[in-house]
Design a protein around this motif. Structure first.
Motif, PDB file in Angstrom:
ATOM      1  N   PRO A  81       0.832  -1.209   0.000  1.00 47.98           N
ATOM      2  CA  PRO A  81       0.000   0.000   0.000  1.00 47.98           C
ATOM      3  C   PRO A  81       0.859   1.248   0.000  1.00 47.98           C
ATOM      4  O   PRO A  81       1.896   1.298   0.673  1.00 47.98           O
ATOM      5  CB  PRO A  81      -0.799  -0.124   1.305  1.00 47.98           C
ATOM      6  N   TRP A  82       0.443   2.256  -0.727  1.00 43.80           N
ATOM      7  CA  TRP A  82       1.248   3.463  -0.882  1.00 43.80           C
ATOM      8  C   TRP A  82       1.494   4.179   0.448  1.00 43.80           C
ATOM      9  O   TRP A  82       2.502   4.860   0.622  1.00 43.80           O
ATOM     10  CB  TRP A  82       0.590   4.425  -1.871  1.00 43.80           C
ATOM     11  N   GLN A  83       0.584   4.001   1.411  1.00 44.64           N
ATOM     12  CA  GLN A  83       0.706   4.718   2.671  1.00 44.64           C
ATOM     13  C   GLN A  83       1.475   3.952   3.748  1.00 44.64           C
ATOM     14  O   GLN A  83       1.728   4.481   4.835  1.00 44.64           O
ATOM     15  CB  GLN A  83      -0.688   5.083   3.209  1.00 44.64           C
ATOM     16  N   ASP A  84       1.923   2.735   3.434  1.00 44.01           N
ATOM     17  CA  ASP A  84       2.585   1.889   4.425  1.00 44.01           C
ATOM     18  C   ASP A  84       4.079   2.220   4.513  1.00 44.01           C
ATOM     19  O   ASP A  84       4.930   1.494   4.016  1.00 44.01           O
ATOM     20  CB  ASP A  84       2.388   0.410   4.073  1.00 44.01           C
ATOM     21  N   VAL A  85       4.392   3.326   5.180  1.00 43.15           N
ATOM     22  CA  VAL A  85       5.781   3.776   5.257  1.00 43.15           C
ATOM     23  C   VAL A  85       6.617   2.914   6.209  1.00 43.15           C
ATOM     24  O   VAL A  85       7.828   3.139   6.353  1.00 43.15           O
ATOM     25  CB  VAL A  85       5.873   5.263   5.678  1.00 43.15           C
ATOM     26  N   GLY A  86       5.990   1.929   6.844  1.00 45.15           N
ATOM     27  CA  GLY A  86       6.722   0.996   7.687  1.00 45.15           C
ATOM     28  C   GLY A  86       7.055  -0.303   6.983  1.00 45.15           C
ATOM     29  O   GLY A  86       7.553  -1.242   7.610  1.00 45.15           O
ATOM     30  N   ALA A  87       6.816  -0.369   5.680  1.00 48.84           N
ATOM     31  CA  ALA A  87       7.081  -1.590   4.912  1.00 48.84           C
ATOM     32  C   ALA A  87       8.579  -1.848   4.813  1.00 48.84           C
ATOM     33  O   ALA A  87       9.405  -0.953   5.034  1.00 48.84           O
ATOM     34  CB  ALA A  87       6.478  -1.475   3.515  1.00 48.84           C
ATOM     35  N   ASN A  88       8.933  -3.073   4.442  1.00 54.61           N
ATOM     36  CA  ASN A  88      10.351  -3.440   4.366  1.00 54.61           C
ATOM     37  C   ASN A  88      11.151  -2.540   3.429  1.00 54.61           C
ATOM     38  O   ASN A  88      12.306  -2.187   3.715  1.00 54.61           O
ATOM     39  CB  ASN A  88      10.493  -4.910   3.951  1.00 54.61           C
ATOM     40  N   ILE A  89      10.568  -2.148   2.306  1.00 53.23           N
ATOM     41  CA  ILE A  89      11.301  -1.367   1.316  1.00 53.23           C
ATOM     42  C   ILE A  89      11.555   0.072   1.768  1.00 53.23           C
ATOM     43  O   ILE A  89      12.248   0.822   1.084  1.00 53.23           O
ATOM     44  CB  ILE A  89      10.587  -1.366  -0.052  1.00 53.23           C
ATOM     45  N   ALA A  90      10.998   0.458   2.923  1.00 54.89           N
ATOM     46  CA  ALA A  90      11.243   1.791   3.455  1.00 54.89           C
ATOM     47  C   ALA A  90      12.516   1.844   4.285  1.00 54.89           C
ATOM     48  O   ALA A  90      12.918   2.917   4.741  1.00 54.89           O
ATOM     49  CB  ALA A  90      10.061   2.246   4.312  1.00 54.89           C
ATOM     50  N   SER A  91      13.166   0.699   4.475  1.00 58.61           N
ATOM     51  CA  SER A  91      14.367   0.631   5.307  1.00 58.61           C
ATOM     52  C   SER A  91      15.606   0.329   4.479  1.00 58.61           C
ATOM     53  O   SER A  91      15.588  -0.544   3.604  1.00 58.61           O
ATOM     54  CB  SER A  91      14.198  -0.451   6.375  1.00 58.61           C
TER      55      SER A  91
END
Length: 207
Positions: A81-91
């Motif tokens: 989801p575009w709003q999931d800033v806690g996703a793995n790819i955000a790290s």
């Protein structure tokens, strides 16, 4: 080996979603692992250009993209989801082969140039830059304003590769897909991925 790491594919609300569809087709057919994130405006563009509703729920969205690409089972695809800033790819600790944003809107490009991360797609791209990984941007806009050009220059100076959606004709294209595939192949070239059947410059038949 880095080839075992997934590639992030970002899709924005720029016109030309066929570029994203063809990219997914070839990556999945090549049995690649893809982490996909589509921006909020992508949903509106699907509705506008194709009169098609893209589901928001990740599992249903994976089925949607696979159906669009015509690849029901091959490869590995995970949608975020575009709003999931806690996703793995955000790290930055989540290792990837890099990221491609195809097509890339001027709005997204401008935010990246300014170092802004208002959603997962922008955060994932910012991570690639700060980690020194490959970030390939495929802008789909014409003409470029001076602001666009300055933003493109800023991102190129920061290490991003810019591959405008500008096809060539020396491979004797016969269909719209042939023109799209040229751009997809050249963008993937920047990541060291060769999975698009493209007749290259002065390449002999059967070589």
């Amino acid at each position: 080996m880095t080839n075992n790491y997934p590639l992030i594919v970002g899709v924005t609300g720029a016109s030309g979603l066929i570029y994203a569809v063809r990219t997914l087709k070839y990556l999945l057919e090549a049995d690649r692992a893809v982490e996909l994130v589509a921006s909020k405006s992508t949903y509106m563009v699907w509705q506008s250009e194709q009169n098609t509703r893209m589901p928001a729920e990740p599992t249903l969205q994976e089925e949607f993209w696979r159906e669009q690409a015509g690849v029901p089972t091959m490869g590995k695809l995970r949608c975020h989801p575009w709003q999931d800033v806690g996703a793995n790819i955000a790290s930055g600790s989540f290792r990837t082969q890099g990221m491609m944003i195809i097509p890339c809107s001027m709005s997204t490009l401008g935010k990246l140039a300014a170092g802004l991360s208002s959603d997962l797609l922008e955060r994932a791209a910012d991570v690639q830059l700060k980690e020194g990984r490959k970030l390939v941007l495929v802008p789909r806009e014409t003409p470029f304003s001076l602001i666009h050009l300055r933003n493109l220059t800023t991102l190129a100076e920061a290490g991003a590769r810019i591959v405008p959606a500008i096809p060539a004709w020396y491979h004797n294209p016969q269909t719209i897909e042939d023109l799209v595939d040229f751009v997809v192949a050249r963008a993937l070239d920047q990541l060291g991925i060769d999975c698009v059947p493209l007749k290259r410059w002065k390449e002999e038949e059967g070589s």
